[in-house]
Design an enzyme around this catalytic site. Structure first.
Site, mmCIF file in Angstrom:
data_model
loop_
_atom_site.group_PDB
_atom_site.id
_atom_site.type_symbol
_atom_site.label_atom_id
_atom_site.label_comp_id
_atom_site.label_asym_id
_atom_site.label_seq_id
_atom_site.Cartn_x
_atom_site.Cartn_y
_atom_site.Cartn_z
ATOM 1 N N ASP A 138 48.975 -3.446 -0.625
ATOM 2 C CA ASP A 138 48.953 -2.529 -1.779
ATOM 3 C C ASP A 138 48.012 -1.340 -1.571
ATOM 4 O OD1 ASP A 138 50.461 -4.638 -3.000
ATOM 5 O OD2 ASP A 138 48.586 -5.587 -3.616
ATOM 6 N N GLU A 148 57.681 -2.509 -10.153
ATOM 7 C CA GLU A 148 56.218 -2.480 -10.089
ATOM 8 C C GLU A 148 55.778 -1.348 -9.142
ATOM 9 O OE1 GLU A 148 54.948 -6.249 -8.531
ATOM 10 O OE2 GLU A 148 55.936 -5.943 -6.601
#
Length: 362
Positions: free
Chosen positions: A55, A262
């Site tokens: 991420d 997301e």
């Protein structure tokens, strides 16, 4: 980390050899020749291999590149669709002077034990600079198991950071992204369905019984709110960010190769706002373009094809006049919860569209 890779290969090779030499006595075997599976050629290699990272939110502060990733760890938690096996417990910030240069691990910048309101799961973070200091935004589950977004402050982009005693009032779900516009206004984007709990929020109210959307229903949308000048609170109520097709229509849940799941990220190029995100269960990174930080954003296409691993999460940043995509895959471990961050050059076409990318070399 090489141990995971070698062990899996070794067991596979052992089983193949055993099967090839265990024919019935007295019988002559005819071995069928099969073409060898070509080895994958990755377009980029992990930035670090001594820890697992994912991420990546990349920024340039004072001429240096800082990467704010999740820190994946193997805790033995059972895997499920809610992501309970993603049990990250701290943040470690990476930095480098240039793309392709030496990467420095700056150590632990913030630990779960030092966040008063959080109980578990320090998921994907982001960072910003304002008011002469640095801000680290992060999601975590509170004492009731509900994801909130917190903020921590520090005097260095590499940390350490000190968390505020409570999460940012009015925030929820996961994957914060902070974008600061040319006029100095900063916007906080966030949201993620399934384990990210966005499906439990309607009109900014929590409903533990709420369900995921049916295929024909309008898909969930990411959220945004402008931050106050202090960067520690919201200056306005949270609103939805509309992502539409070329006709202005919102996507339905069944259009899950395009709809939001997301990992929202916002960047600006040639006075246009680019909203990019993950489609989750179809594993694409895609993007849409708008004229304002609030949107609406018109879907434009694929950003990055599916990578190794279930999740896909990224950031886009300009470094020295060139643009780059930071992302992750599971090259080192082969495990979806033990990932490694990478970077690829990003190219725009003359019309402002982005050339689709692949994590592999054909």
């Amino acid at each position: 980390m090489l141990k995971h890779k070698f062990t899996a290969w070794g067991m596979s090779a052992f089983l193949c050899l055993a099967m090839a030499h265990c024919g019935a006595p007295g019988k002559t075997e005819t071995k069928e020749e099969k073409p060898a599976t070509p080895e994958k050629k990755y377009a980029s290699q992990p930035l670090v291999s001594h820890i697992y990272t994912a991420d990546p939110s990349a920024h340039v502060f004072d001429g240096k590149i800082y990467i704010y990733p999740s820190h994946d760890t193997a805790t033995g938690a059972p895997e499920n669709d809610n992501g309970d096996h993603f049990q990250m417990m701290d943040y470690r910030i990476l930095s480098m002077d240039s793309i392709g240069g030496k990467v420095t691990d700056n150590g632990v910048a913030l630990s779960l034990k030092d966040v008063p309101w959080a109980s578990r799961q320090l998921w994907a973070p982001d960072a910003a600079f304002a008011n002469g200091k640095y801000y680290l935004y992060f999601p975590a589950k509170d004492k009731d198991g509900i994801f909130r977004i917190g903020v921590a402050t520090g005097t260095s982009p590499a940390g350490p950071f000190k968390a505020e005693p409570t999460p940012i009032k009015g925030t929820y779900s996961i994957d914060p992204c902070v974008y600061t516009d040319d006029d100095g206004a900063s916007y906080l984007y966030f949201g993620g369905i399934w384990g990210g709990q966005l499906q439990h929020w309607n009109n900014n109210r929590y409903d533990s019984t709420a369900q995921l959307k049916k295929p024909e229903e309008t898909a969930f949308l990411p959220r945004v709110a402008r931050l106050s000048k202090d960067m520690l609170s919201l200056a306005e109520p949270v609103r939805e960010v509309k992502i539409v097709d070329s006709t202005g229509k919102l996507f339905t849940e069944k259009e899950n190769d395009k709809r939001f799941f997301e990992a929202v990220w916002l960047h600006k190029y040639n006075n246009k706002y680019y909203l990019s995100y993950s489609t989750g269960d179809t594993h694409n990174l895609v993007y849409a373009i708008g004229d304002h930080p609030y949107g609406p954003f018109v879907y434009k296409g694929l950003l990055l094809k599916p990578v190794d691993g279930w999740t896909s999460h990224h950031s886009i940043v300009e470094v020295g006049g060139k643009w780059y995509l930071f992302y992750h895959d599971t090259q080192l471990s082969g495990k979806t919860h033990l990932r490694n961050v990478k970077v690829l050059p990003l190219q725009y076409n003359a019309d402002g569209s982005i050339q689709p990318m692949s994590a592999f070399i054909d």
